[in-house]
Scaffold this motif. Structure first.
Motif, PDB file in Angstrom:
ATOM      1  N   PRO A 136      57.346 -12.675 -79.660  1.00 40.97           N
ATOM      2  CA  PRO A 136      58.268 -11.630 -79.937  1.00 40.97           C
ATOM      3  C   PRO A 136      57.877 -10.925 -81.186  1.00 40.97           C
ATOM      4  CG  PRO A 136      59.178 -13.943 -79.418  1.00 40.97           C
ATOM      5  CD  PRO A 136      57.728 -14.051 -79.608  1.00 40.97           C
ATOM      6  N   ALA A 137      57.100 -11.514 -82.316  1.00 43.37           N
ATOM      7  CA  ALA A 137      56.933 -10.509 -83.411  1.00 43.37           C
ATOM      8  C   ALA A 137      56.081  -9.307 -82.895  1.00 43.37           C
ATOM      9  CB  ALA A 137      56.066 -11.359 -84.222  1.00 43.37           C
ATOM     10  N   LEU A 138      55.357  -9.105 -81.645  1.00 50.98           N
ATOM     11  CA  LEU A 138      54.373  -8.132 -81.216  1.00 50.98           C
ATOM     12  C   LEU A 138      55.186  -6.954 -81.136  1.00 50.98           C
ATOM     13  CD1 LEU A 138      51.950 -10.010 -78.690  1.00 50.98           C
ATOM     14  CD2 LEU A 138      51.844  -9.630 -81.244  1.00 50.98           C
ATOM     15  N   ARG A 139      56.659  -7.128 -80.640  1.00 50.32           N
ATOM     16  CA  ARG A 139      57.425  -5.960 -80.436  1.00 50.32           C
ATOM     17  C   ARG A 139      58.443  -5.629 -81.460  1.00 50.32           C
ATOM     18  NH1 ARG A 139      53.736  -5.358 -77.905  1.00 50.32           N
ATOM     19  NH2 ARG A 139      53.160  -5.290 -75.777  1.00 50.32           N
ATOM     20  N   ALA A 140      58.706  -6.937 -82.291  1.00 48.00           N
ATOM     21  CA  ALA A 140      59.893  -6.652 -83.121  1.00 48.00           C
ATOM     22  C   ALA A 140      59.540  -5.631 -84.272  1.00 48.00           C
ATOM     23  CB  ALA A 140      60.149  -8.059 -83.691  1.00 48.00           C
ATOM     24  N   PRO A 141      60.856  -5.306 -84.828  1.00 45.62           N
ATOM     25  CA  PRO A 141      60.501  -4.499 -85.920  1.00 45.62           C
ATOM     26  C   PRO A 141      59.705  -5.019 -86.922  1.00 45.62           C
ATOM     27  CG  PRO A 141      63.019  -4.237 -85.359  1.00 45.62           C
ATOM     28  CD  PRO A 141      62.061  -5.325 -84.330  1.00 45.62           C
ATOM     29  N   ARG A 142      58.735  -4.265 -87.896  1.00 49.51           N
ATOM     30  CA  ARG A 142      57.892  -4.874 -88.608  1.00 49.51           C
ATOM     31  C   ARG A 142      58.664  -5.455 -89.767  1.00 49.51           C
ATOM     32  NH1 ARG A 142      54.240  -0.670 -89.192  1.00 49.51           N
ATOM     33  NH2 ARG A 142      55.187  -0.083 -91.348  1.00 49.51           N
TER      34      ARG A 142
END
Length: 331
Positions: A136-142
């Motif tokens: 999910p971190a690949l698309r989540a807001p930085r």
């Protein structure tokens, strides 16, 4: 005019279509070299070819943590490079299956070879689970990714501060989390927390575009060697330790243990026991050195090392300890 090589071939595509960056491969290769040196240090200490196992000292453990952190950061970077432009399930699952199978093989092998300290959740186990959790971190807001990394790093301290049920978090089935107060006896322990923070940190770094310079073609044999090792990191990881341990065991069979093997651990244990009894640290240090010398002079050291003291020898060792301590006391 032909284009320079670095413009013709800025990076090499893998068969699956993903992009490999020579700089990232070389960084992974450098981490492999550092890991091999650490494992060789552990092997030499375990086989008593060095005065003590330097891999288990405070500097040695710090090196181990730095190496593990670098690997896990590179895992996060690799996830972005391989999946950042769109999730490709087949190569991801194939990679995950290879890592999980290798982790299971290591658990099985160490369960047989080291039943009291087998690896139930080491670096490969952490990489496999973290790779799934980081998707999910690949698309989540930085900013959310960065907050998640900070939370993962802080999780063990927060769990201890909160007064959470230590008995529950120390349950065998939850030791992989790393949130309990027990450090299990295992040869490689890389729990999910705080180590998942490095993976999320790597995702954040890659998404910032900090890997763009890693596309440059490497020069020199050393760089190309490291990049080649980095491209085959799992195979190198699985093979290197059996090879190194086998070579070290062969040396140990020919030379026998180091003449000072065990001294460091003995001195450290004596000082800790002495200080726990309320004695002054300086006196404990002097008494420890004195006792070691007496044990060697009286031919008792090898028996102490093997834990094979006879009743008479034990009495002599105790008498030597009391004499050394009385001489070391201030005043």
């Amino acid at each position: 005019m032909p284009l320079p090589a670095r413009l013709r071939r800025p990076f090499a595509p893998t068969p699956a279509g993903a992009t490999r960056l020579p700089g990232i491969d070389a960084a992974r290769g450098a981490a492999l070299v550092a890991m091999a040196l650490y494992h060789l240090t552990w092997d030499l200490g375990f086989l008593r070819l060095t005065p003590e196992n330097y891999a288990l000292t405070t500097p040695g453990r710090a090196c181990a943590h730095a190496i593990a952190g670098s690997f896990l950061t590179l895992v996060g970077i690799g996830l972005v490079l391989a999946q950042g432009k769109g999730f490709r399930p087949r190569p991801f699952l194939a990679r995950l299956a290879r890592i999980a199978a290798a982790a299971a093989a290591i658990s099985l092998a160490t369960r047989i070879a080291f039943p009291d300290s087998w690896i139930f959740f080491g670096i490969l186990h952490c990489i496999a689970l973290s790779s799934v959790l980081a998707l999910p971190a690949l698309r989540a807001p930085r900013p959310l990714v960065e907050a998640g990394a900070a939370a993962a790093f802080a999780a063990p301290a927060l769990a201890a501060w909160s007064g959470a049920d230590a008995g529950l978090l120390d349950a065998p089935a939850l030791l992989f989390l790393g949130l309990g107060r027990t450090v299990p006896a295992t040869n490689d322990y890389v729990p999910l927390f705080p180590w998942f923070g490095f993976v999320l940190g790597g995702v954040g770094l890659a998404r910032l575009g900090l890997t763009r310079h890693a596309a440059r073609e490497l020069r020199g044999r050393a760089g190309r060697f490291l990049a080649a090792a980095g491209r085959h990191s799992l195979a190198v990881y699985l093979v290197h330790q059996p090879v190194l341990f086998g070579l070290a065991a062969g040396v140990a069979a020919m030379t026998g243990p180091h003449p000072r093997a065990g001294e460091g651990a003995f001195l450290r244990e004596y000082r800790e026991t002495c200080a726990a009894a309320g004695s002054e640290a300086g006196a404990c240090r002097i008494a420890a050195r004195c006792l070691l010398g007496r044990l060697r002079a009286e031919g008792l050291w090898q028996a102490v090392e093997r834990g094979a003291l006879t009743a008479g020898a034990r009495e002599r060792a105790v008498a030597a300890s009391q004499d050394c301590f009385s001489r070391a006391k201030p005043g």
